[in-house]
Write a protein that holds these residues in place. Structure first.
Motif, PDB file in Angstrom:
ATOM      1  N   GLY A  37       7.559  -2.288 -11.905  1.00  0.00           N
ATOM      2  CA  GLY A  37       8.350  -3.234 -11.116  1.00  0.00           C
ATOM      3  C   GLY A  37       7.680  -3.617  -9.813  1.00  0.00           C
ATOM      4  N   LYS A  38       7.164  -2.631  -9.112  1.00  0.00           N
ATOM      5  CA  LYS A  38       6.614  -2.937  -7.776  1.00  0.00           C
ATOM      6  C   LYS A  38       5.313  -3.730  -7.835  1.00  0.00           C
ATOM      7  CE  LYS A  38       5.217   1.956  -7.319  1.00  0.00           C
ATOM      8  NZ  LYS A  38       6.114   2.462  -8.385  1.00  0.00           N
ATOM      9  N   LYS A 175       8.432 -13.847 -10.011  1.00  0.00           N
ATOM     10  CA  LYS A 175       7.527 -13.180  -9.069  1.00  0.00           C
ATOM     11  C   LYS A 175       7.216 -14.102  -7.891  1.00  0.00           C
ATOM     12  CE  LYS A 175       3.094 -10.778  -8.971  1.00  0.00           C
ATOM     13  NZ  LYS A 175       1.920 -10.367  -9.740  1.00  0.00           N
ATOM     14  N   GLY A 180      11.287 -10.195  -8.319  1.00  0.00           N
ATOM     15  CA  GLY A 180      10.875  -8.959  -8.989  1.00  0.00           C
ATOM     16  C   GLY A 180      10.556  -9.148 -10.453  1.00  0.00           C
ATOM     17  N   ARG A 239      12.763  -9.780  -0.966  1.00  0.00           N
ATOM     18  CA  ARG A 239      11.843  -8.632  -1.073  1.00  0.00           C
ATOM     19  C   ARG A 239      12.461  -7.404  -0.424  1.00  0.00           C
ATOM     20  NH1 ARG A 239       6.879 -12.641  -0.591  1.00  0.00           N
ATOM     21  NH2 ARG A 239       6.812 -13.153  -2.804  1.00  0.00           N
ATOM     22  N   LEU A 242      14.994  -5.977  -2.791  1.00  0.00           N
ATOM     23  CA  LEU A 242      14.359  -5.232  -3.885  1.00  0.00           C
ATOM     24  C   LEU A 242      13.877  -3.858  -3.443  1.00  0.00           C
ATOM     25  CD1 LEU A 242      12.161  -7.635  -6.027  1.00  0.00           C
ATOM     26  CD2 LEU A 242      13.976  -6.143  -6.830  1.00  0.00           C
ATOM     27  N   PRO A 246      16.141  -1.507  -6.471  1.00  0.00           N
ATOM     28  CA  PRO A 246      15.262  -2.135  -7.462  1.00  0.00           C
ATOM     29  C   PRO A 246      16.019  -2.935  -8.531  1.00  0.00           C
ATOM     30  CG  PRO A 246      14.893   0.262  -7.325  1.00  0.00           C
ATOM     31  CD  PRO A 246      16.103  -0.041  -6.513  1.00  0.00           C
TER      32      PRO A 246
END
Ligand code: KG4
Ligand code: ZN
Length: 358
Positions: A37-38, A175, A180, A239, A242, A246
């Motif tokens: 994910g990151k 993205k 995410g 961001r 997130l 998450p």
């Protein structure tokens, strides 16, 4: 007759037991979302390591939940491609070792064929069947393919993407806009909150095979849209969201997404759906399809399901249940039955093929 299915082609370690090609006894999927994910996408090296960590407990859990002993198995089916080679190798090596130790037939399954069989399995489990010839649209993060399925369950490729897959377009747009990974589920949740007619995207015109797909132009159009605006503030808030959480809820996303961006998401989703369905219309008619199968991660999309329903196609439109749309091993076990019936076993020298074709 029970088959153990193993799927490790991308970022989910999955195992499942299916009995008599239709009844799902267990399906375990260990997602690697937290790992990838990151990075905003799958990191192949990390994926292989995560598969190595997860494969033993995942297979054990699938066997236990289904009440299956190894001696009850008729075969082990594993995905042998397409996918990430390092990931495929983990599942295949595990399947081979089991087959070697237990004297069981090994079946290599094409991941795309698996997606199609998720739908056949569920349809037959409900007492129905799929009339052939059928048209299958497989739409995921790695594929956007249209196949004709003939009366013998053999596949003929009619059209495919020349650049990005539909799911990949979702992931790249998400993205770019700070939503995410993976992008599909978020955009799907937010699209109904925007005006799908607000941003006009040009539909792709294909030279040569008119039913091939292309999503790179759409992705570039979204990039241009974003460059024409100052999104600094909203990108920073998304961001930050997130980082705190998450897996934000739709409500949390809505709080950091202005109407104009929601309109963009809705318009993007509508364009993807239109690109998919217009090719379905043409090819289904050309092959005189008696059923339409839509499968793969993007088949989980609520907007696509609704649009396909509203089309009122003159043949049944079959989607897998949401849990079997994205990657899983039940579909691999289900496809394994077809190969077992045909005596189509693989040797222990079966190789992973990242570009395997169906
Ligand atoms: O089938 P899958 O799990 O893996 C591949 O074989 O690629 O598909 C994953 C893809 C990702 O690109 C993800 O963004 C997309 O499916 N996806 C969706 C939805 N859920 C997953 N795309 C649109 N709408 C969704 N609800
Ligand atoms: Zn898939």
């Amino acid at each position: 007759m029970r088959i153990l299915g193993i799927e490790t082609s991308c970022d989910e370690t999955a195992a499942a037991v299916v009995v008599d090609s239709t009844r799902l006894l267990s399906s375990v999927v260990a997602s690697q979302l937290d790992t990838h994910g990151k990075y905003g996408g799958v990191v192949p090296e990390l994926a292989s390591r995560e598969h190595l960590r997860a494969i033993v407990p995942v297979v054990r859990e699938a066997m236990e939940r289904s009440g299956t002993e190894y001696g009850d198995l008729a075969a082990v089916a594993a995905t042998c491609g397409p996918g990430l080679v390092g990931s495929l190798l983990v599942g295949m090596t595990f399947a081979k070792s089991l087959c070697y130790a237990l004297g069981l037939p090994l079946i290599g399954v094409n991941h795309i064929e698996g997606h199609i069989h998720a739908v056949l399995m569920e349809t037959r489990d409900k007492g129905g069947d799929i009339e052939l010839p059928a048209l299958a649209l497989v739409v995921s993060g790695g594929h956007t393919h249209l196949f004709e399925i003939d009366g013998e369950w053999r596949y003929r490729l009619l059209g495919k993407t020349r650049d990005d897959a539909a799911g990949e377009a979702y992931d790249k747009v998400a993205k770019l806009l700070g939503f995410g990974y993976p992008g599909g589920p978020v955009i799907d949740k937010l699209a109904p909150h925007g005006n799908a007619g607000a941003v006009r995207f040009t539909l792709a015109r294909m030279k040569g095979n008119a039913v091939d797909f292309s999503f790179s132009g759409l992705k570039t159009a979204v990039l241009r849209w974003s460059q024409a605006r100052d999104l600094t503030g909203e990108l920073a808030s998304r961001r930050a969201l997130l980082r705190r959480n998450p897996q934000p809820t739709a409500k949390e996303w809505l709080a950091v997404t202005p109407p104009e961006t929601l309109d963009l998401l809705a318009s993007f989703q509508r364009t993807v759906i239109e690109e998919l369905l217009r090719r379905v219309r043409v090819t289904a008619e050309a092959i005189n399809a008696r059923a339409l199968i839509v499968s793969g991660g993007v088949a989980a999309n609520q907007g696509l399901r609704r649009a396909a329903e509203q089309e009122r196609f003159p043949y049944p439109v079959l989607f897998p249940s949401p849990g079997l749309s994205t990657d899983n091993a039940a579909m691999i076990a289900a496809a394994g039955f077809l190969h077992l019936e045909r005596g189509d076993h693989a040797g222990l020298d079966l190789n992973a093929d990242p570009n395997l074709r169906l």
